[in-house]
Design a protein around this motif. Structure first.
Motif, PDB file in Angstrom:
ATOM      1  N   ASN A   1     -54.823 -22.766  61.839  1.00  0.00           N
ATOM      2  CA  ASN A   1     -53.518 -22.493  61.246  1.00  0.00           C
ATOM      3  C   ASN A   1     -52.854 -21.408  62.074  1.00  0.00           C
ATOM      4  OD1 ASN A   1     -51.313 -21.930  59.696  1.00  0.00           O
ATOM      5  ND2 ASN A   1     -52.424 -21.664  57.774  1.00  0.00           N
ATOM      6  N   ALA A   2     -51.723 -21.726  62.690  1.00  0.00           N
ATOM      7  CA  ALA A   2     -51.062 -20.788  63.589  1.00  0.00           C
ATOM      8  C   ALA A   2     -49.698 -20.385  63.061  1.00  0.00           C
ATOM      9  CB  ALA A   2     -50.917 -21.411  64.980  1.00  0.00           C
ATOM     10  N   SER A   3     -49.326 -19.129  63.309  1.00  0.00           N
ATOM     11  CA  SER A   3     -48.010 -18.643  62.909  1.00  0.00           C
ATOM     12  C   SER A   3     -47.486 -17.673  63.960  1.00  0.00           C
ATOM     13  CB  SER A   3     -48.066 -17.970  61.536  1.00  0.00           C
ATOM     14  OG  SER A   3     -48.901 -16.826  61.574  1.00  0.00           O
ATOM     15  N   PHE A   4     -46.170 -17.574  64.048  1.00  0.00           N
ATOM     16  CA  PHE A   4     -45.523 -16.687  65.014  1.00  0.00           C
ATOM     17  C   PHE A   4     -44.812 -15.542  64.293  1.00  0.00           C
ATOM     18  CE2 PHE A   4     -45.803 -18.724  69.135  1.00  0.00           C
ATOM     19  CZ  PHE A   4     -46.100 -20.037  68.835  1.00  0.00           C
ATOM     20  N   GLU A   5     -44.858 -14.387  64.902  1.00  0.00           N
ATOM     21  CA  GLU A   5     -44.042 -13.247  64.489  1.00  0.00           C
ATOM     22  C   GLU A   5     -43.286 -12.802  65.732  1.00  0.00           C
ATOM     23  OE1 GLU A   5     -45.402  -9.830  61.787  1.00  0.00           O
ATOM     24  OE2 GLU A   5     -45.434  -8.915  63.795  1.00  0.00           O
ATOM     25  N   TYR A   6     -41.982 -12.562  65.602  1.00  0.00           N
ATOM     26  CA  TYR A   6     -41.204 -12.277  66.798  1.00  0.00           C
ATOM     27  C   TYR A   6     -40.049 -11.335  66.496  1.00  0.00           C
ATOM     28  CZ  TYR A   6     -38.214 -15.911  64.752  1.00  0.00           C
ATOM     29  OH  TYR A   6     -37.432 -16.647  63.894  1.00  0.00           O
ATOM     30  N   ALA A   7     -39.552 -10.698  67.551  1.00  0.00           N
ATOM     31  CA  ALA A   7     -38.410  -9.807  67.436  1.00  0.00           C
ATOM     32  C   ALA A   7     -37.133 -10.637  67.463  1.00  0.00           C
ATOM     33  CB  ALA A   7     -38.414  -8.797  68.583  1.00  0.00           C
TER      34      ALA A   7
ATOM     35  N   THR B   1     -45.817 -12.435  68.750  1.00  0.00           N
ATOM     36  CA  THR B   1     -47.226 -12.463  68.327  1.00  0.00           C
ATOM     37  C   THR B   1     -47.567 -13.862  67.833  1.00  0.00           C
ATOM     38  OG1 THR B   1     -47.224 -10.136  67.651  1.00  0.00           O
ATOM     39  CG2 THR B   1     -48.947 -11.538  66.734  1.00  0.00           C
ATOM     40  N   LEU B   2     -48.677 -14.383  68.326  1.00  0.00           N
ATOM     41  CA  LEU B   2     -49.218 -15.654  67.838  1.00  0.00           C
ATOM     42  C   LEU B   2     -50.529 -15.355  67.134  1.00  0.00           C
ATOM     43  CD1 LEU B   2     -49.455 -18.727  67.573  1.00  0.00           C
ATOM     44  CD2 LEU B   2     -50.450 -18.772  69.892  1.00  0.00           C
ATOM     45  N   ALA B   3     -50.600 -15.661  65.854  1.00  0.00           N
ATOM     46  CA  ALA B   3     -51.820 -15.452  65.067  1.00  0.00           C
ATOM     47  C   ALA B   3     -52.411 -16.799  64.702  1.00  0.00           C
ATOM     48  CB  ALA B   3     -51.506 -14.648  63.797  1.00  0.00           C
ATOM     49  N   VAL B   4     -53.686 -16.975  64.995  1.00  0.00           N
ATOM     50  CA  VAL B   4     -54.380 -18.230  64.731  1.00  0.00           C
ATOM     51  C   VAL B   4     -55.581 -17.962  63.840  1.00  0.00           C
ATOM     52  CG1 VAL B   4     -55.605 -20.192  65.742  1.00  0.00           C
ATOM     53  CG2 VAL B   4     -53.661 -19.175  66.949  1.00  0.00           C
TER      54      VAL B   4
END
Length: 206
Positions: free
Chosen positions: A137-143, A126-129
């Motif tokens: 401001n971007a952040s990643f959530e990943y398995a 998931t990329l949240a911007v």
């Protein structure tokens, strides 16, 4: 484009949430109206950035025009092969928060947003911007069963490089990669090819 290059696939599907408040009378109502859209992009023929941008724009506009169709109904109509380990239509989510974040003012209290971690990744990636008004401001959530921090950092670096190259005025800055596991041991990074295999495994259609 990055997902295609990293996964080696020309058919890429990405999910994105939409507020689903197109009617004026819904704007002031309290409640959850969010729906999920699936944006399927064709990257065959090695398109240029401008050509791909036009394709994505057409896809996004078409999806927005049908945003009233519930995601669950879409799944019923498509009838994909189901797998409890992944979402039926996409495994990569893109979230854009472009609504202004207004300061919450309470009598005698001071409130501010606090970043939290859920402890589990709902999707493979998931990329949240968030549009802060001063930049993105971007952040990643990943398995972590599929990716490790090194892989995500390289992906974030490639995204930042692409944004600087194609949109020089952009101030996008991936600032953190939130490692939240879905179970399993983190994979070990080792270059572009291992990254490509992991992303291909994580983003392949069900």
């Amino acid at each position: 484009m990055l997902l295609s290059r990293y996964s080696g696939q020309n058919d890429v599907s990405v999910g994105t949430p939409v507020a689903n408040r197109r009617r004026v009378e819904l704007e002031g109502l309290i409640g959850f109206f969010v729906n999920t859209l699936v944006l399927r992009t064709d990257l065959s023929g090695d398109p240029s950035f401008r050509t791909l941008l036009a394709r994505v724009r057409e896809t996004a506009l078409g999806a927005q025009a049908h945003q009233d169709l519930p995601f669950e109904r879409l799944v019923e109509e498509v009838q994909p092969v189901r797998d409890l380990s992944r979402d039926p239509l996409f495994q990569v989510m893109f979230v854009l928060q472009n609504a202004p974040m207004q300061e919450l003012t309470l009598s005698g209290l001071r409130a501010e947003p606090v970043a939290t971690e859920s402890g589990a990744s709902k999707f493979d990636l998931t990329l949240a911007v968030i549009d802060t008004g001063e930049g993105l401001n971007a952040s990643f959530e990943y398995a972590t069963a599929l990716f490790d921090a090194g892989t995500i950092e390289r992906l974030a670096g490639a995204l930042l490089h692409a944004s600087r190259g194609d949109r020089r005025r952009s101030r996008t800055a991936p600032q953190r990669a939130a490692a939240v596991g879905r179970g399993g041991a983190p994979a070990h990074s080792g270059g572009v090819e291992p990254d490509r295999r992991r992303l291909s495994q994580g983003s392949s259609a069900a």
